[in-house]
Design a protein around this motif. Structure first.
Motif, mmCIF file in Angstrom:
data_model
loop_
_atom_site.group_PDB
_atom_site.id
_atom_site.type_symbol
_atom_site.label_atom_id
_atom_site.label_comp_id
_atom_site.label_asym_id
_atom_site.label_seq_id
_atom_site.Cartn_x
_atom_site.Cartn_y
_atom_site.Cartn_z
ATOM 1 N N ARG A 85 0.851 -1.200 0.000
ATOM 2 C CA ARG A 85 0.000 0.000 0.000
ATOM 3 C C ARG A 85 0.879 1.240 0.000
ATOM 4 N NH1 ARG A 85 -5.533 -1.592 2.714
ATOM 5 N NH2 ARG A 85 -5.618 -3.634 1.740
ATOM 6 N N GLU A 122 0.285 4.112 0.836
ATOM 7 C CA GLU A 122 -0.343 5.158 1.639
ATOM 8 C C GLU A 122 0.739 5.776 2.509
ATOM 9 O OE1 GLU A 122 -3.341 3.284 4.060
ATOM 10 O OE2 GLU A 122 -2.104 1.535 4.402
ATOM 11 N N ARG A 165 0.586 1.314 12.999
ATOM 12 C CA ARG A 165 -0.145 0.137 12.518
ATOM 13 C C ARG A 165 -0.219 0.031 11.008
ATOM 14 N NH1 ARG A 165 -6.199 0.577 13.504
ATOM 15 N NH2 ARG A 165 -6.601 2.318 12.143
ATOM 16 N N HIS A 166 0.536 0.856 10.310
ATOM 17 C CA HIS A 166 0.563 0.764 8.844
ATOM 18 C C HIS A 166 1.970 0.510 8.337
ATOM 19 C CE1 HIS A 166 -3.270 3.018 9.345
ATOM 20 N NE2 HIS A 166 -3.624 2.290 8.303
ATOM 21 N N LEU A 167 2.080 -0.403 7.388
ATOM 22 C CA LEU A 167 3.327 -0.675 6.679
ATOM 23 C C LEU A 167 3.079 -0.479 5.186
ATOM 24 C CD1 LEU A 167 4.147 -4.042 8.466
ATOM 25 C CD2 LEU A 167 5.639 -2.033 8.533
ATOM 26 N N PHE A 217 2.979 -5.485 3.676
ATOM 27 C CA PHE A 217 2.519 -6.336 4.777
ATOM 28 C C PHE A 217 1.881 -7.583 4.207
ATOM 29 C CE2 PHE A 217 -2.123 -5.538 4.658
ATOM 30 C CZ PHE A 217 -2.176 -4.409 3.856
ATOM 31 N N GLU A 227 -8.581 -2.068 14.189
ATOM 32 C CA GLU A 227 -8.950 -3.029 13.132
ATOM 33 C C GLU A 227 -7.825 -4.036 12.856
ATOM 34 O OE1 GLU A 227 -10.173 -1.138 9.447
ATOM 35 O OE2 GLU A 227 -9.821 -2.974 8.308
ATOM 36 N N ILE A 228 -8.135 -5.306 12.962
ATOM 37 C CA ILE A 228 -7.181 -6.319 12.501
ATOM 38 C C ILE A 228 -7.733 -7.108 11.305
ATOM 39 C CG2 ILE A 228 -5.936 -6.580 14.689
ATOM 40 C CD1 ILE A 228 -7.434 -9.172 15.181
ATOM 41 N N GLY A 250 -10.840 -6.893 8.111
ATOM 42 C CA GLY A 250 -11.959 -6.245 7.426
ATOM 43 C C GLY A 250 -12.566 -7.259 6.475
ATOM 44 N N GLY A 264 -4.964 -8.564 8.461
ATOM 45 C CA GLY A 264 -3.612 -8.017 8.367
ATOM 46 C C GLY A 264 -2.710 -8.830 9.284
ATOM 47 N N ARG A 311 -0.723 -7.089 11.990
ATOM 48 C CA ARG A 311 -1.569 -6.588 13.094
ATOM 49 C C ARG A 311 -1.873 -7.717 14.060
ATOM 50 N NH1 ARG A 311 -5.377 -1.847 10.748
ATOM 51 N NH2 ARG A 311 -3.684 -0.777 9.643
HETATM 52 P P1 ATP Z 1 -7.059 0.840 8.299
HETATM 53 O O1 ATP Z 1 -8.449 1.357 8.451
HETATM 54 O O2 ATP Z 1 -6.444 0.422 9.582
HETATM 55 O O3 ATP Z 1 -6.170 1.722 7.470
HETATM 56 P P2 ATP Z 1 -8.025 -0.601 6.073
HETATM 57 O O4 ATP Z 1 -9.488 -0.620 6.388
HETATM 58 O O5 ATP Z 1 -7.526 0.432 5.153
HETATM 59 O O6 ATP Z 1 -7.187 -0.527 7.444
HETATM 60 P P3 ATP Z 1 -8.325 -3.062 4.590
HETATM 61 O O7 ATP Z 1 -8.284 -2.538 3.216
HETATM 62 O O8 ATP Z 1 -9.645 -3.411 5.174
HETATM 63 O O9 ATP Z 1 -7.551 -2.037 5.558
HETATM 64 O O10 ATP Z 1 -7.301 -4.299 4.673
HETATM 65 C C1 ATP Z 1 -7.563 -5.486 5.401
HETATM 66 C C2 ATP Z 1 -6.661 -5.607 6.612
HETATM 67 O O11 ATP Z 1 -5.296 -5.404 6.260
HETATM 68 C C3 ATP Z 1 -6.935 -4.576 7.683
HETATM 69 O O12 ATP Z 1 -7.971 -4.997 8.525
HETATM 70 C C4 ATP Z 1 -5.611 -4.496 8.401
HETATM 71 O O13 ATP Z 1 -5.514 -5.533 9.355
HETATM 72 C C5 ATP Z 1 -4.597 -4.769 7.327
HETATM 73 N N1 ATP Z 1 -3.958 -3.550 6.818
HETATM 74 C C6 ATP Z 1 -4.498 -2.606 6.024
HETATM 75 N N2 ATP Z 1 -3.614 -1.659 5.707
HETATM 76 C C7 ATP Z 1 -2.464 -2.021 6.310
HETATM 77 C C8 ATP Z 1 -1.151 -1.464 6.347
HETATM 78 N N3 ATP Z 1 -0.842 -0.351 5.678
HETATM 79 N N4 ATP Z 1 -0.186 -2.123 7.060
HETATM 80 C C9 ATP Z 1 -0.484 -3.257 7.719
HETATM 81 N N5 ATP Z 1 -1.691 -3.830 7.722
HETATM 82 C C10 ATP Z 1 -2.677 -3.232 7.024
#
Ligand code: ATP
Ligand code: MG
Ligand code: MG
Ligand code: MG
Length: 465
Positions: free
Chosen positions: A233, A235, A241-243, A246, A388-389, A391, A436, A439
């Protein structure tokens, strides 16, 4: 013969047998009685094995007594029950071979002192040798093995999905580009800009943000599948909590509803928590001592209770009425921030919860619309300390409703041909989720920053490049 530290400490080597253990010195202590105690670790378990080295060995004074933390050695000796506390077995050394010395033992930061996680991230060599990284990596490994085992035992097939992809799963525009372009000779558009539409052998290509759309097509023929692989990602989220890179676990289940995958998530989490408690008691004890005194008891409590399910709409009421000042105020329709997620899981319930039925307008196009016309069949699993772990959602299997959503959101219809075909030919209700993986590791270990639960963190401004 050679033995690993774990085999010796767990009594797998009979007493009186002579073995050689190879690893790195954790500590050395010399006694006045003319013997040295050397603790050697090899990563096979949390503990190091103690070797008792007598002064009679030919290299005792010129080598053994010069060993420092980090030196690599092979120690041959007889396995005997340990006299000391806490340890089961030790080695009566008959030979000590030194593979490698440590340069500058006085200044080199290998001393058995505790370094901060930030400091360790800058030392790709030192980091893996610390107690905490060893424990995290063993627990991480147990979690990934347990995940595969859980799905295998429940009849799921592991489908690997591509890392190089052409479409953005959610239209969120957070993708890294993959390019084969010759940088000295890049194709240009009419306006003179770099023509990225040509970048992957004449097409556009990106690193995957999720395997979901791909894995859906296999669920709609093999019924129970999952993917477990790296995702990316782009982002610019500098959070704990973001990498940028991942791993994600994404099961997808045909003939299933949202509640089916909510139950699947609960079963899977309990299964892997149990595996960690059974297989890694030493490492978990260490986390309980170092990071969170409830590291073990909270997992045990989760394994023995039912997850709380809650509707998004009810959660909003709880957040509005709880009297806590949030940085981002809440009202029906907003996406929850980590502070809200953590409040619900940590303070309101005190355990992981499953939040369901989010507003349609904050969720991806593929989520199944509920009868109320306002919400979709989406769920998040929220964990204390992290938010969130997981979705997940039921997927929209009705082509007309899906198409309408793609149009409303201005997504490129032509990129979803295969996805729409799944709805044209023998469509079925289906659902899935994305966990994730880092997470999960952070939650289980209690480690605060997600960068410290992956061997090589990739994140904006990360020190590791
Ligand atoms: P967040 O709201 O925390 O940014 P997200 O809703 O954008 O997460 P999803 O697209 O639903 O994330 O991705 C599914 C799962 O992947 C998330 O529940 C989370 O556990 C994990 N995840 C999402 N983005 C990241 C990230 N940048 N680094 C690590 N884990 C991630
Ligand atoms: Mg996000
Ligand atoms: Mg989210
Ligand atoms: Mg999400």
């Amino acid at each position: 013969s050679y033995a690993s530290v774990v085999d010796i400490l767990e009594g797998k080597i009979p007493v009186d047998e002579t073995v050689t253990v190879r690893g790195w010195v954790r500590t050395r202590r010399d006694s006045k009685a003319g013997i040295s105690f050397i603790n050697v670790h090899d990563g096979s378990c949390f503990e190091a094995v103690q070797a008792v080295v007598p002064a009679e060995l030919p290299n005792y004074s010129n080598e053994v007594q010069k060993l420092t933390t980090g030196c690599s050695v092979a120690i041959t000796g007889v396995v005997v029950p340990s006299q000391g506390q806490g340890q089961s077995f030790e080695l009566q050394a008959t030979k000590v071979h030194v593979y490698g010395w440590v340069e500058d033992p006085d200044t080199y930061p290998m001393a058995p002192k505790r370094h901060s996680m930030e400091y360790l991230r800058e030392y790709a060599h030192l980091r893996p040798r610390t107690n905490i990284t060893g424990a995290v990596m063993r627990v991480r490994n147990t979690l990934s093995q347990a995940i595969h085992r859980f799905f295998h035992e429940n009849g799921y097939l592991w489908v690997s999905t591509p890392i190089i992809t052409t479409s953005d799963c959610e239209g969120a525009g957070e993708m890294f580009r993959v390019s084969t372009l010759d940088l000295l000779n890049v194709p240009k558009t009419d306006k003179g800009d770099v023509d990225f539409s040509q970048d992957f052998f004449g097409k556009e290509a990106f690193l995957t943000v999720s395997g979901q759309l791909n894995v859906e097509s296999y669920a709609c023929s093999l019924s129970k599948v999952y993917t477990f692989g790296p995702t990316f990602r782009a982002e610019n989220s500098n959070t704990s909590r973001h990498l940028s890179e991942f791993w994600m676990v994404e099961p997808e289940l045909a003939f299933a509803s949202l509640d089916d995958v909510a139950d699947l998530a609960e079963d899977m989490l309990k299964y892997v928590f149990k595996a960690v408690l059974q297989e890694r008691p030493d490492d978990m004890e260490f986390f309980a001592k170092r990071i969170n005194s409830e590291a073990v008891s909270r997992l045990e409590a989760i394994v023995n209770s039912n997850f709380v399910h809650m509707d998004y709409t009810d959660a909003i009421e709880i957040l509005k009425g709880c009297g806590k000042k949030f940085e981002y105020p809440v009202e029906w329709g907003v996406d929850l921030q980590s502070e809200h997620e953590r409040y619900l899981a940590e303070e309101h319930v005190g355990a992981p919860i499953i939040l369901k039925n989010y507003p349609r307008d904050i969720k991806a196009f593929y989520m199944r619309q509920n009868e109320d016309g306002k919400t979709v069949a989406a769920m998040d699993v929220l964990a204390p300390g992290i938010g969130e772990i997981i979705g997940g959602s039921a997927r929209e299997e009705r082509l007309d409703i899906l198409d309408k959503r793609i149009e409303e959101m201005n997504l490129p219809m032509e990129e979803y041909e295969f996805y729409r075909d799944l709805r044209r030919y023998g469509t079925v209700p289906h659902a899935g989720f994305g966990l994730g993986f880092e997470r999960l590791v952070a939650y289980v270990t209690g480690v605060q920053n997600i960068r410290d639960v992956i061997p090589f963190p990739r994140a904006p401004k990360s020190a590791e490049f």
